[in-house]
Design a protein around this motif. Structure first.
Motif, PDB file in Angstrom:
ATOM      1  N   MET A 201       0.850  -1.190   0.000  1.00  0.00           N
ATOM      2  CA  MET A 201       0.000   0.000   0.000  1.00  0.00           C
ATOM      3  C   MET A 201       0.881   1.233   0.000  1.00  0.00           C
ATOM      4  O   MET A 201       1.838   1.321   0.769  1.00  0.00           O
ATOM      5  CB  MET A 201      -0.923   0.026   1.225  1.00  0.00           C
ATOM      6  CG  MET A 201      -2.100  -0.913   1.085  1.00  0.00           C
ATOM      7  SD  MET A 201      -3.320  -0.718   2.407  1.00  0.00           S
ATOM      8  CE  MET A 201      -4.313   0.649   1.755  1.00  0.00           C
ATOM      9  N   SER A 202       0.535   2.159  -0.879  1.00  0.00           N
ATOM     10  CA  SER A 202       1.252   3.431  -0.940  1.00  0.00           C
ATOM     11  C   SER A 202       0.500   4.360  -1.884  1.00  0.00           C
ATOM     12  O   SER A 202      -0.600   4.050  -2.346  1.00  0.00           O
ATOM     13  CB  SER A 202       2.688   3.200  -1.407  1.00  0.00           C
ATOM     14  OG  SER A 202       3.439   4.389  -1.270  1.00  0.00           O
ATOM     15  N   SER A 203       1.130   5.501  -2.157  1.00  0.00           N
ATOM     16  CA  SER A 203       0.513   6.501  -3.036  1.00  0.00           C
ATOM     17  C   SER A 203       0.826   6.217  -4.507  1.00  0.00           C
ATOM     18  O   SER A 203       1.752   5.452  -4.820  1.00  0.00           O
ATOM     19  CB  SER A 203       1.093   7.869  -2.671  1.00  0.00           C
ATOM     20  OG  SER A 203       2.498   7.828  -2.791  1.00  0.00           O
ATOM     21  N   GLY A 204       0.132   6.899  -5.390  1.00  0.00           N
ATOM     22  CA  GLY A 204       0.475   6.890  -6.809  1.00  0.00           C
ATOM     23  C   GLY A 204       1.875   7.447  -7.009  1.00  0.00           C
ATOM     24  O   GLY A 204       2.595   7.052  -7.934  1.00  0.00           O
ATOM     25  N   SER A 205       2.268   8.350  -6.131  1.00  0.00           N
ATOM     26  CA  SER A 205       3.582   8.972  -6.197  1.00  0.00           C
ATOM     27  C   SER A 205       4.700   7.931  -6.107  1.00  0.00           C
ATOM     28  O   SER A 205       5.574   7.869  -6.976  1.00  0.00           O
ATOM     29  CB  SER A 205       3.684   9.993  -5.058  1.00  0.00           C
ATOM     30  OG  SER A 205       4.974  10.515  -4.952  1.00  0.00           O
ATOM     31  N   THR A 206       4.657   7.105  -5.079  1.00  0.00           N
ATOM     32  CA  THR A 206       5.698   6.091  -4.916  1.00  0.00           C
ATOM     33  C   THR A 206       5.575   4.994  -5.971  1.00  0.00           C
ATOM     34  O   THR A 206       6.588   4.475  -6.443  1.00  0.00           O
ATOM     35  CB  THR A 206       5.682   5.533  -3.476  1.00  0.00           C
ATOM     36  OG1 THR A 206       6.126   6.588  -2.606  1.00  0.00           O
ATOM     37  CG2 THR A 206       6.587   4.324  -3.304  1.00  0.00           C
ATOM     38  N   GLY A 207       4.349   4.678  -6.400  1.00  0.00           N
ATOM     39  CA  GLY A 207       4.174   3.713  -7.482  1.00  0.00           C
ATOM     40  C   GLY A 207       4.860   4.183  -8.749  1.00  0.00           C
ATOM     41  O   GLY A 207       5.504   3.413  -9.461  1.00  0.00           O
TER      42      GLY A 207
HETATM   43  N1  PCA Z   1       5.220   6.725  -0.170  1.00  0.00           N
HETATM   44  C1  PCA Z   1       6.161   6.325   0.834  1.00  0.00           C
HETATM   45  C2  PCA Z   1       5.431   6.491   2.129  1.00  0.00           C
HETATM   46  C3  PCA Z   1       4.030   6.767   1.788  1.00  0.00           C
HETATM   47  C4  PCA Z   1       4.001   6.961   0.321  1.00  0.00           C
HETATM   48  O1  PCA Z   1       3.045   7.318  -0.332  1.00  0.00           O
HETATM   49  C5  PCA Z   1       6.558   4.892   0.652  1.00  0.00           C
HETATM   50  O2  PCA Z   1       5.836   4.132   0.009  1.00  0.00           O
HETATM   51  O3  PCA Z   1       7.583   4.517   1.208  1.00  0.00           O
END
Ligand code: PCA
Length: 322
Positions: A201-207
């Motif tokens: 689980m994470s954001s689209g940003s990290t994906g």
């Molecule tokens: N990215 C970071 C923390 C939360 C997010 O969206 C990660 O995945 O490490």
């Protein structure tokens, strides 16, 4: 004689200007092109300009100077004068740091800002006790589920190799029966390439940053929580600066907070578009998956309240009243 004296004074003035240049290091855990890092770089540039080059802050992106979980201690110990951390990485040290990592407690930008306001006074006190200052925070975009195969409910996550980035995401894995392995963002691409990670689980940003679309094809947009990064300053290093330089840091920090919250919001939709462009299927969670994840969130909130005690309850109460 008089001439000589003037020269002497001039030379002294020049050398003291040169001598007064201060160099600081600011380690972060995320890549240079990530929006948090770009925001931090803008902060450093603002300080440079406002101080006429008197304070040079070097941003060390992507955990190149310290691994992400080590940055807080580095700032506390003065090995780095500033640093960016993920607050919820430190929830085992003090539960309040993990308030923004609880699924569905604060699951929109507005709610995240309220939760921040409720957490802030307590966090400022804690960081002060630890010889640091909380300069600003910026939230990550809302968290969703990356997974190799389509899922209908949490039961479909049983046994999958699940990447955690903090204690809360490891706890989610346990509650849904997945196999957690903690991997920081800087090592995530590698972990997916070697098959250590099948889901997280994470954001689209990290994906997007980690090119998750090369390994995983589905992202369920659960919008479960918005964890915050915080930028910290070593207090002794701050106190050693002259007043105008201190003011420049505070002003640039406040600007970075305003800019960062807005940036996170706009970038969220941009990142989702980029994921789609790169072959990722973005889906809303099914009602069952949503209900399952909400239940996980309720369990985790109860567990957190147990650990966080009166302070935790006060934050939740204050947040709900806002
Ligand atoms: N990215 C970071 C923390 C939360 C997010 O969206 C990660 O995945 O490490």
């Amino acid at each position: 004689m008089r001439f000589k004296l003037t020269l002497g004074v001039a030379a002294l003035a020049v050398s003291s200007t040169v001598f007064a240049q201060t160099k600081w290091d600011l380690p972060t855990g995320y890549p240079a092109n990530n929006f948090h890092t770009e925001n931090v770089a803008q902060f450093a540039a603002d300080v440079d300009r406002a101080t006429g080059g008197k304070l040079k802050i070097t941003v060390h992106a992507n955990a190149s100077l310290f691994k992400a979980p080590e940055i807080k201690r580095a700032v506390q110990g003065g090995q780095a004068q500033m640093g960016e951390i993920l607050l919820s990485n430190f929830s085992n040290e003090w539960p309040i740091f993990g308030a923004d990592g609880l699924p569905f407690l604060a699951d929109s930008y507005d709610a995240a800002m309220k939760l921040y306001k409720a957490q802030k006074p307590l966090m400022e006190r804690k960081f002060a006790e630890q010889g640091m200052m909380l300069l600003y925070t910026v939230p990550w975009p809302p968290q969703g589920i990356y997974v190799k195969k389509p899922i209908e409910s949490a039961a479909d996550l049983k046994g999958v190799k699940w990447r955690a980035y903090n204690p809360a995401t490891a706890r989610i894995a346990e509650l849904v029966g997945a196999q957690p392995v903690t991997v920081q963002a800087a090592e995530l691409s590698q972990a997916m390439a070697t098959g250590v990670v099948e889901s997280y689980m994470s954001s689209g940003s990290t994906g997007y940053d980690t090119k998750t679309f090369e390994h995983i094809k589905y992202w369920y947009d659960t919008q479960a929580w918005l964890p915050k990064n915080a930028v910290l300053v070593n207090k002794a290093a701050f106190d050693a600066l002259d007043k105008p330089t201190q003011a420049a840091i505070l002003k640039a920090g406040a600007d970075a907070e305003t800019r960062g919250w807005a940036l996170s919001k706009t970038k969220n939709s941009e990142y989702i578009e980029l994921l789609k462009k790169n072959g990722m299927t973005i889906l809303p969670p099914s009602p069952q998956l949503k209900a399952d994840m909400k239940k996980v969130g309720e369990t985790m909130l109860q567990e957190w309240l147990q650990k966080a005690g009166a302070e935790g309850q006060a934050i939740v109460d204050a947040f709900k009243k806002m």
